[in-house]
Structures are given as C-alpha cells and as structure tokens.
Design an enzyme around this catalytic site. Structure first.
Site, PDB file in Angstrom:
ATOM      1  N   ASN A   1      -9.741  -0.944  -8.699  1.00  0.00           N
ATOM      2  CA  ASN A   1     -10.509  -2.256  -8.934  1.00  0.00           C
ATOM      3  C   ASN A   1     -11.721  -2.578  -7.951  1.00  0.00           C
ATOM      4  OD1 ASN A   1     -10.882  -5.104  -9.940  1.00  0.00           O
ATOM      5  ND2 ASN A   1      -8.592  -5.064 -10.371  1.00  0.00           N
TER       6      ASN A   1
ATOM      7  N   HIS B   1     -13.755   6.584  16.337  1.00  0.00           N
ATOM      8  CA  HIS B   1     -14.323   6.647  17.359  1.00  0.00           C
ATOM      9  C   HIS B   1     -13.529   6.690  18.627  1.00  0.00           C
ATOM     10  CE1 HIS B   1     -18.081   5.568  15.276  1.00  0.00           C
ATOM     11  NE2 HIS B   1     -17.612   4.718  14.730  1.00  0.00           N
TER      12      HIS B   1
ATOM     13  N   GLY C   1      -3.722  -5.389  -3.176  1.00  0.00           N
ATOM     14  CA  GLY C   1      -5.422  -5.592  -2.467  1.00  0.00           C
ATOM     15  C   GLY C   1      -5.422  -5.813  -1.033  1.00  0.00           C
TER      16      GLY C   1
ATOM     17  N   ARG D   1      11.543  -0.831   1.917  1.00  0.00           N
ATOM     18  CA  ARG D   1      12.829  -0.596   1.385  1.00  0.00           C
ATOM     19  C   ARG D   1      12.416   0.698   0.518  1.00  0.00           C
ATOM     20  NH1 ARG D   1      12.730  -1.653  -4.198  1.00  0.00           N
ATOM     21  NH2 ARG D   1      11.357  -3.636  -4.652  1.00  0.00           N
TER      22      ARG D   1
END
Length: 193
Positions: free
Chosen positions: A83, A113, A140, A181
């Site tokens: 997406n 870094h 998301g 789980r």
C-alpha cells in the site's frame, strides 16, 4: 575495495562517494517519475519498477508513493502488494517472498550508523540484509531494522518495530516486536491477529 563493494559486502563504508551518489540519484529519479504517474497508468508503473528493482516475479503492485535508495538490492516475489508510502533503504539486499502484503507507511531499513561517535561523524555506515518469507502480512506503520529475517506465514501487527528475527507461523507485535502467539489451524481463520 570501492565503497560500493564495501557496502555490498556488509562492511563499514562511506555513502557519499560519486558512484553511490549516482546510483541513489538514479533510483530517486525513477521513484519520482513513478510517484508522479496517473493512478491508472499501471503499465508504465510496472515498467519503471522493472527498471528499478533487482528482481521481480510476475504479479506485483506497489502503490505510490514509493521510495528506495538503490533499487537493485530489492527482490520481490510473486503476488507482492504494498500500500502507499513504502520506504526501503536498500544498501543491503531486501528480499520479499511470495504473497507478501504490506499496509501503508511501512519502512524496511538495512542501513545503520555506528554507535561510536568518531566513526559516525566520519560518515561511516553499515548495511545488513532484510529477508521476509512467504505469505507474510505486515500491518501499517511497521518498521523493520537491519539484519532482520521474518519467517513464512507471519503477521506483524500495526505499529511494530521489528528489531530481531521473527520465526515462521506466528503473530508478532509491539515495540520491540515480539511473538504474541503461534498461528495454528484453529486460529488461522481469525479476522484479527
């Protein structure tokens, strides 16, 4: 050994050399063109990704906006979908298996870094590969950090920061991301993680 060779070998390298800068500029130009195309121009979007990415299979779709550092270090499997607002920092290899689905605003960052201030201030950085298995769903706003492997048949919950390897057949969530789980036959048909 060139800075690019050091980068690809997983050694400390300086990213500001001409070769790597040119590679990044090329990738950013292609990403810019990609992100500027009309939403229904699927053919041109696919052609740009074929130029940009190191390896693809037949069916894939990355919704704009999409950004990467080099592109040639990214490999995506069959039936890949991301997406909007995918960011892949790919100085090291980023490999996605088949049937990977990525929700909006996710980042895969192979670059890092040094903690040592002198090395960091001398523009040194490192890159470790990221591998995502088959049949993975990433929620998301997930961030995956350098050197992480995510196994097959995994669900990563929204907002997670994946700092360590995640085994196959699990639901994992949190910051840092941890296994919540196992996915079993009884739980695999659940609507929610």
């Amino acid at each position: 050994m060139t800075e690019k060779e050091k980068m690809l070998a997983g050694e400390l390298y300086v990213s500001t050399g001409e070769e790597l800068m040119n590679d990044r500029i090329n990738a950013k130009k292609l990403c810019h063109i990609y992100n500027s195309l009309e939403p229904d121009n699927y053919e041109e979007r696919k052609n740009i990704l074929l130029k940009l990415l190191g390896k693809t299979k037949g069916a894939f779709l990355i919704e704009p906006n999409f950004w990467c550092d080099y592109g040639y270090n990214i490999e995506i499997g069959e039936n890949f979908y991301s997406n909007h607002n995918l960011v892949i920092l790919d100085p090291a290899k980023v490999t996605f298996g088949d049937n990977v689905f990525i929700a909006p605003n996710c980042g895969f960052y192979t670059a890092g870094h040094p903690v040592d201030v002198q090395k960091r201030n001398n523009s040194l950085e490192y890159a470790y590969p990221i591998t995502v298995g088959n049949n993975v769903w990433i929620g998301g706003n997930v961030v995956v950090l350098p050197g992480v492997t995510i196994g097959d048949n995994v669900v990563i919950g929204a907002g997670s920061v994946v700092t360590k390897n995640i085994p196959s057949n699990v639901v994992a969530v949190g910051n840092p991301c941890r296994v919540l789980r196992e996915i079993t036959d009884e739980t695999s048909h659940s609507q929610r993680g």
